[in-house]
Design a protein around this motif. Structure first.
Motif, PDB file in Angstrom:
ATOM      1  N   LEU A 134       0.849  -1.191   0.000  1.00 40.81           N
ATOM      2  CA  LEU A 134       0.000   0.000   0.000  1.00 40.81           C
ATOM      3  C   LEU A 134       0.883   1.238   0.000  1.00 40.81           C
ATOM      4  CD1 LEU A 134      -2.762  -0.996   2.598  1.00 40.81           C
ATOM      5  CD2 LEU A 134      -2.968  -0.932   0.104  1.00 40.81           C
ATOM      6  N   LEU A 140      -5.177   6.179   4.292  1.00 39.41           N
ATOM      7  CA  LEU A 140      -6.201   5.651   3.395  1.00 39.41           C
ATOM      8  C   LEU A 140      -7.531   5.599   4.128  1.00 39.41           C
ATOM      9  CD1 LEU A 140      -4.225   2.677   1.766  1.00 39.41           C
ATOM     10  CD2 LEU A 140      -4.434   5.011   0.931  1.00 39.41           C
ATOM     11  N   ASP A 144     -10.613   5.028  -0.369  1.00 41.94           N
ATOM     12  CA  ASP A 144      -9.302   4.595  -0.874  1.00 41.94           C
ATOM     13  C   ASP A 144      -9.127   3.090  -0.730  1.00 41.94           C
ATOM     14  OD1 ASP A 144      -8.217   7.371  -1.264  1.00 41.94           O
ATOM     15  OD2 ASP A 144      -8.483   7.434   0.912  1.00 41.94           O
ATOM     16  N   ILE A 145      -9.564   2.563   0.397  1.00 38.74           N
ATOM     17  CA  ILE A 145      -9.399   1.128   0.657  1.00 38.74           C
ATOM     18  C   ILE A 145     -10.229   0.315  -0.330  1.00 38.74           C
ATOM     19  CG2 ILE A 145      -9.706  -0.710   2.361  1.00 38.74           C
ATOM     20  CD1 ILE A 145      -9.428   1.580   4.508  1.00 38.74           C
ATOM     21  N   HIS A 147     -11.079   1.220  -3.267  1.00 42.54           N
ATOM     22  CA  HIS A 147     -10.403   1.312  -4.570  1.00 42.54           C
ATOM     23  C   HIS A 147      -9.249   0.305  -4.639  1.00 42.54           C
ATOM     24  CE1 HIS A 147      -8.831   3.096  -8.237  1.00 42.54           C
ATOM     25  NE2 HIS A 147      -7.639   3.140  -7.668  1.00 42.54           N
ATOM     26  N   GLU A 148      -8.494   0.186  -3.548  1.00 40.83           N
ATOM     27  CA  GLU A 148      -7.380  -0.770  -3.510  1.00 40.83           C
ATOM     28  C   GLU A 148      -7.871  -2.207  -3.617  1.00 40.83           C
ATOM     29  OE1 GLU A 148      -4.163  -0.267  -3.562  1.00 40.83           O
ATOM     30  OE2 GLU A 148      -4.177   1.912  -3.381  1.00 40.83           O
ATOM     31  N   ARG A 151      -7.723  -4.193  -6.868  1.00 39.75           N
ATOM     32  CA  ARG A 151      -6.451  -4.786  -7.310  1.00 39.75           C
ATOM     33  C   ARG A 151      -5.756  -5.482  -6.146  1.00 39.75           C
ATOM     34  NH1 ARG A 151      -2.387  -1.015  -6.096  1.00 39.75           N
ATOM     35  NH2 ARG A 151      -1.035  -1.872  -7.717  1.00 39.75           N
ATOM     36  N   ALA A 152      -6.567  -6.061  -5.273  1.00 40.96           N
ATOM     37  CA  ALA A 152      -6.030  -6.672  -4.045  1.00 40.96           C
ATOM     38  C   ALA A 152      -5.061  -7.809  -4.346  1.00 40.96           C
ATOM     39  CB  ALA A 152      -7.180  -7.177  -3.177  1.00 40.96           C
ATOM     40  N   SER A 155      -1.739  -6.373  -6.290  1.00 43.98           N
ATOM     41  CA  SER A 155      -0.800  -5.684  -5.396  1.00 43.98           C
ATOM     42  C   SER A 155      -0.386  -6.555  -4.213  1.00 43.98           C
ATOM     43  CB  SER A 155      -1.425  -4.392  -4.868  1.00 43.98           C
ATOM     44  OG  SER A 155      -2.491  -4.679  -3.972  1.00 43.98           O
ATOM     45  N   PHE A 157      -1.742  -6.786  -1.291  1.00 42.82           N
ATOM     46  CA  PHE A 157      -1.802  -6.158   0.020  1.00 42.82           C
ATOM     47  C   PHE A 157      -2.634  -6.966   1.016  1.00 42.82           C
ATOM     48  CE2 PHE A 157      -5.845  -4.206  -1.327  1.00 42.82           C
ATOM     49  CZ  PHE A 157      -6.558  -4.139  -0.142  1.00 42.82           C
TER      50      PHE A 157
END
Length: 339
Positions: A134, A140, A144-145, A147-148, A151-152, A155, A157
């Motif tokens: 991250l 975040l 934001d989370i 959105h992440e 693509r978990a 990425s 994360f």
């Protein structure tokens, strides 16, 4: 006084490493902690060593339980934890002295639900640093989370609980526990729910956690007899998460690409690592190709997918063509492999 941080340490066959692990926790610059050592029915001296520490330091608690796997051990620790925040440390790893003071300090400063750090992966001969996936130093928020989460898997994360510090109330209020029927790669379904529930998250670009490359650990042994069922259950748990929160359309590509890039090759490599004659290995590969999750992911992914490497595209093509003999040749040539 209520501990600031509860640190949960599952133990199974870690007698060669547990003293270094516990000593690193007792040396924490944050003194107000509780250390929960969970003896998951370990057949070695791990439980005996844990009891010895319990007698020396009142901050150490020991839970002895019947063997149920890593998820079961972590759940037992969660039930016993009383701290404001919860961290996880595997019994064959260790941590930097300032890990929990700095992460707890960051959590209190910004009222965080989850704090993430980087880690060092090391063996007797080499060491490598892996920064947090991250954006480091950035607060975040919920938007934001989410959105992440799209693509978990790309990425990564959601990999690993041991590099994170979780607000205990976040886990308690959302009734978050580990799936005990998933005995491999159990962290990611737990983290999907935890991060989705979190409102404030921050990553720190510091390698506080020391992950030991242990060839005898559950994640490193070449053949895992429980892998197929665990990965099927993990996939179902992730799909259930996406469906529950209406994220499937947004996150489907990330999940499907990950399956074709990592987990389907992992299943095939595991089948080829099984010490059985080729005829039985090919039968196992044929079974894998018949799994509903494998068929749907293979069908949904193009061999032109730019996120796949050349070898991964070849494996995907052989899966589409349904040729167990060539898949066996490919993976046996590349063993030892974790996918």
């Amino acid at each position: 006084m209520k501990p600031f941080v509860s640190i949960i340490v599952p133990m199974y066959n870690v007698e060669d490493y547990i003293e270094e692990c516990v000593n690193s926790l007792l040396r924490q610059t944050l003194r107000n902690i509780e250390i929960i050592l969970v003896d998951d029915g370990s057949p070695d001296r791990s439980g005996e060593i844990a009891r010895r520490y319990c007698g020396k330091d009142a901050r150490v608690k020991v839970i002895h339980k019947k063997n149920g796997g890593l998820s079961s051990a972590r759940n037992a620790g969660l039930q016993a934890a009383t701290g404001d925040y919860i961290g996880f440390v595997d019994g064959d790893d260790f941590v930097a002295p300032a890990m929990f003071e700095n992460m707890y300090g960051a959590a209190k400063k910004d009222d965080l639900d989850i704090v993430m750090c980087g880690f060092h992966k090391h063996s007797d001969t080499e060491q490598a640093y892996f920064p947090p996936p991250l954006p480091a130093g950035r607060l975040l928020l919920s938007w934001d989370i989410k959105h992440e989460l799209k693509r978990a898997h790309e990425s990564r994360f959601i990999w690993y609980v041991w590099r994170n510090l979780y607000r205990r109330d976040l886990l308690k209020q959302n009734q978050l526990f580990f799936y005990e029927d998933i005995r491999f790669a159990e962290d990611s379904p737990f983290n999907l729910y935890a991060f989705y529930a979190a409102k404030r998250v921050k990553a720190i670009d510091e390698g506080y956690y020391m992950y030991r490359w242990n060839p005898q650990s559950l994640t490193e042994v070449p053949y895992k007899p429980y892998m197929d069922e665990s990965l099927i259950r993990q996939y179902r748990a992730k799909k259930r998460f996406y469906e529950t929160f209406q994220l499937l359309d947004e996150c489907a590509d990330d999940l499907v690409t990950y399956m074709c890039k990592h987990q389907i090759p992992m299943l095939l490599a595991n089948a080829c690592a099984e010490p059985k004659p080729s005829k039985q290995v090919r039968r196992h590969i044929k079974d894998i190709l018949s799994y509903r999750m494998v068929q749907s992911c293979v069908k949904a992914t193009s061999i032109r997918n730019t996120k796949l490497l050349t070898g991964q595209r070849l494996v995907l093509l052989l899966c589409k063509l349904n040729v167990p003999i060539l898949l066996e040749l490919f993976f046996k040539r590349n063993l030892p492999s974790k996918g």
